[in-house]
Each structure stands twice: as structure tokens, then as C-alpha cells.
Design an enzyme around this catalytic site. Structure first.
Site, mmCIF file in Angstrom:
data_model
loop_
_atom_site.group_PDB
_atom_site.id
_atom_site.type_symbol
_atom_site.label_atom_id
_atom_site.label_comp_id
_atom_site.label_asym_id
_atom_site.label_seq_id
_atom_site.Cartn_x
_atom_site.Cartn_y
_atom_site.Cartn_z
ATOM 1 N N GLY A 138 0.841 -1.174 0.000
ATOM 2 C CA GLY A 138 0.000 0.000 0.000
ATOM 3 C C GLY A 138 0.887 1.238 0.000
ATOM 4 N N HIS A 312 22.638 -37.318 10.691
ATOM 5 C CA HIS A 312 23.916 -37.811 10.205
ATOM 6 C C HIS A 312 24.274 -37.208 8.855
ATOM 7 C CE1 HIS A 312 22.953 -41.088 13.052
ATOM 8 N NE2 HIS A 312 21.798 -41.165 12.415
#
Length: 397
Positions: A138, A312
Site C-alpha cells: 500500500g 547424520h
């Protein structure tokens, strides 16, 4: 200054992170996004907070009820039952307000204390900020004397680069006019109420030095980068003597940092999280409660939300993982395009530029990857998506 904070939005542009929770509850540097808005408002002089909640209201209410003792001002909750725009949300808060002017803030935006203090002291007022692409916001129109004349929503040909920050101070009489602030879309919008206020009073346009509308997933990374940079080191968890901690790092009580870990702050490790052994955490990284960063895992400039696990041999960079995500061993995320252009991401069905040269993956809650999964830059994996062993993911799922 009594302050209304709007926290009822569903956050559709933030999908898949908001599939199961409201956007204001997304994590930023150890607390929900909306908590930063509320605490900044109080530091700037808010005398009371009225929180307008809706979708998943209990999550917002529970957090603030538990935190209320630390806020030092009254906090009231109002549920927005209708979904007819921002003015309708504020109208639902009016019965909880005292007489006099009131401020309104979006609960999914970040502000500086000094900026809100200036706004509160300048009312009636609207916060303004200059951006490179005002057509997505806006745009504020000012008259010859510098006061607000109107707001143009997402114009194709913006008259300026001065935009509305969603921060307002309204005169008391505005509360009786919210129900007539209906836009062309049939919604009750605050900007329409603001323009009606301009007809009878001078509305000041107050510049803010720093502001962030956290509406899309990469902006959650920006929010964490901002707030993590403000933290001071605080170590309350268990840190192995062979771990290396540099920069500003918060390690909450109950977190464990194992041997061989290197953490280059700013970083935040929440209660119940475990890091290592031999893991590397760097950049502005947030690790949520009960997360696991395991052996030979590197996490860089990312948000890893509660309960998620990278156990891992994985790499995660410039990415956002929702809650209870599990990366199989060897899962790796790309975060850089070969051509050097900004990475694009899907928002409400459209591919849009993130404006970021580096951006990885966004995973919704409970995503699971098979071992040795490779994920391309800018990929979105929706809630509960799974991948198979050895898959290469180049498109959204």
C-alpha cells in the site's frame, strides 16, 4: 498508548509453515514472531495490549498467558469471528479499549522501539518506509503540507516508494467508523478507515528506520537474522570442553553441545536440543526445542523448528524446517543457483523471486527424507511429504 496487535491471520503466503499454526507463532530468536511485536510496543510506551486472535487462537493465548508476568502491562485477548478485513479485526477489539486514541500494529511485523515511540507520540499517524518495489504494498500519498491524503493498494504505477508499514495511531472517534470502512472487495480495511480519518484530522506520516513484514518463508530467515544479531551470549545448557563457541550464542538450560562441535554465532539453541558430536552450526541459525543436529552435520543460516532432526552427514543452508522434520542420513540441500540469480520460491501457486542469492528448502511439519536425498534450491516440501532413498528433488512436492 493502548495498542491493538493483529494476530488472527492464517498466513497463506507463509505456507507450508502455517498449515497447522498461525503465522504470528512462527519462531524468531527463541520466541514467537508476535512476541517481538508486543515487547517492542511495550518498550515504546504501550500502556496495554489488546491481542486480536483467530485461527489457532489457543496457541497465541497460551503463550501470552504464560508470559504475562514478564510484560508489565495488561494483556487482553479478543477473538475475531468474522473474516472481513483488518478494520473488522480492530472493530472486534473496540469493546476492550479505553477512551482515547489507540495504536494498531500488525502482529507479523518487526519494528524498532524508537520508531514506535515516535509513532505513538505523533498520532494520528501512520508508519512509513521506503522500498525498492512499492507496487507490492500500500503506497502512501501525501499532500503539500506532508500529511496523509490516501493509500493506494498495490498500484501498477506507484506515485512514490513510500509504503504503509501497518502501524497506526488512530484518534478516538475512529472506533465508531470502522464498520463503514468497506473496500471495493467488500472487506473492512484499516486503510479505508485511515482515509476517512484524513477527512477530519491531519494524519502524520512518520518514517521508520527499520521494518520487516514477515509474510513469506524467506522473510522468516530475515527476521531471525535481525533478532539473533541483537542477542548477547547466554550459556545455561551443557557444553563439552572440546566444543568451540564463538560469537553471540544462546544455549538454553537443558540443551547439550557435544564434543567436536563448532558454533559460530549468532545462534540460538533451545531447551532439549542436542548438537553433535562433530557438528558445525554457523550464521544466524535458530534450533528449536528438542531438535537434533548429529554427527558431521552442518547447519548454516537456517531455522530448524521444534522436534526436527538432522542426525547424520547432512548439509542445510539458508533454509526453514517446520516441526518434527526428519532428514535421513546424507540429505543435502542446495542453496545457490549456478547462474548467480536470486532463488525463486512458490507463494500461493506463483513462482516469485526471494531477492536472495542463497535460499534452500522450506519444509512443512513432519516432512521425512530418505537417505542420500538431494534437494534443489528454492524447493517447497509440503506437510508430511516423504522422499525415497537417493532421490533428487528439483520440484515442489
Amino acid at each position: 498508548m493502548q495498542t491493538v496487535v493483529l494476530a488472527a491471520g492464517e498466513g497463506t503466503r507463509m505456507r507450508p509453515l502455517t498449515a497447522d499454526r498461525p503465522k504470528p507463532m512462527l519462531p524468531v530468536a527463541g520466541k514467537p514472531l508476535v512476541a517481538h511485536t508486543v515487547e517492542t510496543a511495550i518498550a515504546a510506551g504501550a500502556s496495554r495490549i489488546v491481542l486480536v486472535v483467530g485461527y489457532e487462537a489457543d496457541a497465541v493465548r497460551t503463550y501470552f498467558e504464560e508470559a504475562d508476568a514478564d510484560l508489565d502491562v495488561p494483556v487482553t485477548f479478543v477473538t475475531q469471528d468474522r473474516r472481513r478485513g483488518t478494520a473488522d479485526a480492530v472493530a472486534s477489539a473496540v469493546p476492550a479499549l479505553d477512551d482515547g486514541p489507540f495504536a494498531v500494529l500488525n502482529g507479523d511485523a518487526l519494528y524498532e522501539v524508537a520508531d514506535l515511540r515516535s509513532l505513538f507520540e505523533s498520532g494520528p499517524a501512520v508508519g512509513s518506509y521506503r522500498v525498492e518495489n512499492p507496487s507490492a504494498y500500500g503506497v502512501l500519498e501525501r499532500g503539500e503540507r506532508g500529511y496523509l491524503e490516501g493509500v493506494i493498494e498495490k498500484p501498477d504505477d506507484p506515485p512514490s516508494n513510500l509504503i504503509n508499514t501497518g502501524a497506526y495511531v488512530f484518534p478516538a472517534e475512529t472506533r465508531d467508523r470502522l464498520d463503514v470502512a468497506e473496500s471495493d472487495r467488500g472487506e473492512l480495511e484499516l486503510t479505508d478507515a485511515l482515509q476517512r480519518a484524513c477527512e477530519s484530522v491531519d494524519v502524520d506520516v512518520v518514517p521508520v528506520d527499520r521494518w520487516l513484514d514477515v509474510g513469506r518463508p524467506w522473510e522468516l530467515l530475515e527476521a531471525n537474522e535481525w533478532k539473533l544479531a541483537d542477542l548477547d551470549t547466554r550459556v545455561r545448557g551443557t557444553v563439552h570442553p572440546d566444543a568451540t563457541i564463538t560469537g553471540d550464542v544462546v544455549i538454553e538450560d537443558g540443551a547439550r553441545i557435544k564434543s567436536g562441535v563448532v558454533i559460530d554465532g549468532p545462534a540460538y539453541v533451545s531447551a532439549g536440543a542436542t548438537v553433535g558430536p562433530n557438528a558445525y552450526v554457523r550464521g544466524a541459525t535458530y534450533l528449536g526445542a528438542d531438535t537434533k543436529i548429529g554427527h558431521a552435520v552442518e547447519v548454516k543460516n537456517s531455522v530448524v523448528d521444534d522436534g526436527s532432526s538432522l542426525g547424520h552427514l547432512s548439509y542445510l543452508g539458508d533454509s526453514v524446517l517446520g516441526r518434527n522434520v526428519n532428514f535421513g542420513a546424507g540429505t543435502n540441500v542446495a542453496n545457490l543457483r549456478h547462474d548467480g540469480n536470486s532463488v525463486a520460491f512458490t507463494v500461493k501457486g506463483d513462482r516469485v523471486s526471494t531477492g536472495r542469492r542463497k535460499f534452500g528448502v522450506v519444509c512443512g511439519d513432519r516432512v521425512k527424507t530418505g537417505i542420500d536425498t538431494s534437494i534443489n534450491a528454492g524447493v517447497r516440501l509440503d506437510t508430511e511429504t516423504t522422499t525415497g532413498p537417493g532421490e533428487t528433488i528439483t520440484r515442489d512436492r
